[in-house]
Design a protein around this motif. Structure first.
Motif, PDB file in Angstrom:
ATOM      1  N   CYS A 131       0.983  -1.207  -0.186  1.00  0.00           N
ATOM      2  CA  CYS A 131       0.047   0.098  -0.096  1.00  0.00           C
ATOM      3  C   CYS A 131       1.029   1.179  -0.078  1.00  0.00           C
ATOM      4  CB  CYS A 131      -0.757   0.075   1.174  1.00  0.00           C
ATOM      5  SG  CYS A 131      -1.832  -1.504   1.385  1.00  0.00           S
ATOM      6  N   VAL A 132       0.688   2.317  -1.200  1.00  0.00           N
ATOM      7  CA  VAL A 132       1.485   3.331  -1.083  1.00  0.00           C
ATOM      8  C   VAL A 132       0.378   4.623  -0.690  1.00  0.00           C
ATOM      9  CG1 VAL A 132       2.561   4.967  -2.434  1.00  0.00           C
ATOM     10  CG2 VAL A 132       2.940   2.469  -2.971  1.00  0.00           C
ATOM     11  N   HIS A 133       0.742   5.017   0.583  1.00  0.00           N
ATOM     12  CA  HIS A 133      -0.105   6.104   1.073  1.00  0.00           C
ATOM     13  C   HIS A 133       0.529   7.612   0.600  1.00  0.00           C
ATOM     14  CE1 HIS A 133      -1.552   9.388   3.923  1.00  0.00           C
ATOM     15  NE2 HIS A 133      -2.533   8.739   3.664  1.00  0.00           N
ATOM     16  N   VAL A 134      -0.724   8.123  -0.441  1.00  0.00           N
ATOM     17  CA  VAL A 134      -0.525   9.511  -0.752  1.00  0.00           C
ATOM     18  C   VAL A 134      -1.024  10.589  -0.048  1.00  0.00           C
ATOM     19  CG1 VAL A 134      -0.711  10.816  -3.137  1.00  0.00           C
ATOM     20  CG2 VAL A 134      -0.453   8.135  -3.217  1.00  0.00           C
ATOM     21  N   PRO A 135      -0.386  11.279   0.750  1.00  0.00           N
ATOM     22  CA  PRO A 135      -1.038  12.436   1.520  1.00  0.00           C
ATOM     23  C   PRO A 135      -1.728  13.589   0.757  1.00  0.00           C
ATOM     24  CG  PRO A 135       1.398  12.661   1.415  1.00  0.00           C
ATOM     25  CD  PRO A 135       1.136  11.331   0.713  1.00  0.00           C
ATOM     26  N   TYR A 136      -2.828  13.887   1.287  1.00  0.00           N
ATOM     27  CA  TYR A 136      -3.848  14.855   0.511  1.00  0.00           C
ATOM     28  C   TYR A 136      -3.275  16.333   1.301  1.00  0.00           C
ATOM     29  CZ  TYR A 136      -7.356  12.128  -1.884  1.00  0.00           C
ATOM     30  OH  TYR A 136      -7.894  11.443  -2.791  1.00  0.00           O
ATOM     31  N   THR A 137      -2.866  15.938   2.567  1.00  0.00           N
ATOM     32  CA  THR A 137      -2.623  17.217   3.412  1.00  0.00           C
ATOM     33  C   THR A 137      -1.244  17.063   4.360  1.00  0.00           C
ATOM     34  OG1 THR A 137      -3.760  16.329   5.448  1.00  0.00           O
ATOM     35  CG2 THR A 137      -5.255  17.663   3.978  1.00  0.00           C
ATOM     36  N   GLU A 138      -0.870  18.108   4.847  1.00  0.00           N
ATOM     37  CA  GLU A 138       0.415  18.009   5.761  1.00  0.00           C
ATOM     38  C   GLU A 138       0.100  17.150   6.823  1.00  0.00           C
ATOM     39  OE1 GLU A 138       3.587  19.038   5.160  1.00  0.00           O
ATOM     40  OE2 GLU A 138       3.096  19.533   3.441  1.00  0.00           O
ATOM     41  N   GLU A 139      -0.879  16.944   7.381  1.00  0.00           N
ATOM     42  CA  GLU A 139      -1.249  16.268   8.697  1.00  0.00           C
ATOM     43  C   GLU A 139      -1.308  14.705   8.147  1.00  0.00           C
ATOM     44  OE1 GLU A 139      -4.695  15.600  11.782  1.00  0.00           O
ATOM     45  OE2 GLU A 139      -5.535  16.126   9.926  1.00  0.00           O
ATOM     46  N   GLU A 140      -1.394  14.525   6.855  1.00  0.00           N
ATOM     47  CA  GLU A 140      -1.597  13.069   6.421  1.00  0.00           C
ATOM     48  C   GLU A 140      -0.032  12.557   6.276  1.00  0.00           C
ATOM     49  OE1 GLU A 140      -3.965  11.904   3.110  1.00  0.00           O
ATOM     50  OE2 GLU A 140      -5.685  13.285   4.116  1.00  0.00           O
ATOM     51  N   LYS A 141       0.836  13.232   6.498  1.00  0.00           N
ATOM     52  CA  LYS A 141       2.193  13.143   6.263  1.00  0.00           C
ATOM     53  C   LYS A 141       2.631  12.580   7.529  1.00  0.00           C
ATOM     54  CE  LYS A 141       3.560  16.047   2.510  1.00  0.00           C
ATOM     55  NZ  LYS A 141       4.571  16.962   2.111  1.00  0.00           N
ATOM     56  N   LEU A 142       2.018  12.525   8.711  1.00  0.00           N
ATOM     57  CA  LEU A 142       2.409  11.945   9.856  1.00  0.00           C
ATOM     58  C   LEU A 142       2.061  10.635   9.868  1.00  0.00           C
ATOM     59  CD1 LEU A 142       0.669  14.884  12.327  1.00  0.00           C
ATOM     60  CD2 LEU A 142       3.066  14.481  11.499  1.00  0.00           C
ATOM     61  N   ILE A 143       3.117   9.945  10.505  1.00  0.00           N
ATOM     62  CA  ILE A 143       3.042   8.482  10.451  1.00  0.00           C
ATOM     63  C   ILE A 143       2.031   7.941  11.451  1.00  0.00           C
ATOM     64  CG2 ILE A 143       4.715   7.706  12.382  1.00  0.00           C
ATOM     65  CD1 ILE A 143       5.752   5.920  10.162  1.00  0.00           C
ATOM     66  N   ASP A 144       1.704   8.674  12.579  1.00  0.00           N
ATOM     67  CA  ASP A 144       0.729   8.288  13.685  1.00  0.00           C
ATOM     68  C   ASP A 144      -0.816   8.573  12.866  1.00  0.00           C
ATOM     69  OD1 ASP A 144       2.592   7.887  15.334  1.00  0.00           O
ATOM     70  OD2 ASP A 144       2.121   9.719  16.438  1.00  0.00           O
ATOM     71  N   VAL A 145      -1.138   9.361  12.069  1.00  0.00           N
ATOM     72  CA  VAL A 145      -2.453   9.563  11.257  1.00  0.00           C
ATOM     73  C   VAL A 145      -2.544   8.158  10.339  1.00  0.00           C
ATOM     74  CG1 VAL A 145      -3.635  10.748   9.683  1.00  0.00           C
ATOM     75  CG2 VAL A 145      -2.244  11.927  11.649  1.00  0.00           C
ATOM     76  N   VAL A 146      -1.587   7.946   9.816  1.00  0.00           N
ATOM     77  CA  VAL A 146      -1.615   6.962   8.873  1.00  0.00           C
ATOM     78  C   VAL A 146      -1.804   5.436   9.521  1.00  0.00           C
ATOM     79  CG1 VAL A 146      -0.683   5.570   6.678  1.00  0.00           C
ATOM     80  CG2 VAL A 146      -0.456   8.111   7.065  1.00  0.00           C
ATOM     81  N   SER A 147      -0.871   5.367  10.565  1.00  0.00           N
ATOM     82  CA  SER A 147      -1.025   4.154  11.460  1.00  0.00           C
ATOM     83  C   SER A 147      -2.044   3.654  12.154  1.00  0.00           C
ATOM     84  CB  SER A 147       0.068   4.253  12.724  1.00  0.00           C
ATOM     85  OG  SER A 147       1.425   4.177  12.094  1.00  0.00           O
TER      86      SER A 147
END
Length: 139
Positions: free
Chosen positions: A61-77
């Motif tokens: 899975c390749v996570h592509v952030p829409y926002t700066e917040e989505e670049k945080l590993i905790d948010v994706v985790s």
């Protein structure tokens, strides 16, 4: 489809990492480009996880952030945990993988053969159905 050799950017963060460079012999790899805030991705994720387990294709899975917040590993985790995503997830923070594979929207899918070459690329909800047929043909 043009030939591309798949190389992971070494500096990107991972969730549930595995050794991506050594796929089991004869196994193709499916790249699933998605984002935490993508409503279409949310609808498809469970179906994708179920399908790839049955088809014997290696999912990344390749996570592509829409926002700066989505670049945080905790948010994706946290999202991955809620969705029971146990496949390796790479966070494409600077859109390097997206650029390499010419991804233009989410969700998107790339099927890579065992030599690291791009077999096919599809986008969107309808693209998933077409990609499933391609995976079945190549497995």
């Amino acid at each position: 489809m043009e030939t591309q050799i798949f190389k992971w950017p070494e500096h990107l963060p991972w969730i549930h990492p595995s050794d991506q460079r050594c796929l089991p012999e004869g196994q193709n790899q499916l790249l699933y480009f998605w984002s935490v805030n993508c409503p279409h991705c949310e609808e498809l994720t469970e179906h994708i996880l179920h399908s790839v387990n049955q088809l014997g294709v290696h999912l990344t899975c390749v996570h592509v952030p829409y926002t700066e917040e989505e670049k945080l590993i905790d948010v994706v985790s946290m999202y991955a945990e809620e969705k029971k995503m146990t496949a390796p997830i790479v966070l494409d923070q600077d859109y390097e993988i997206v650029t390499n594979y010419k991804i233009q929207g989410l969700p998107s899918f790339c099927l890579i053969n065992e030599e690291g070459q791009l077999i096919d690329r599809k986008m969107g909800d309808t693209g998933w159905g077409k990609m499933l047929k391609k995976i079945e043909k190549h497995s």
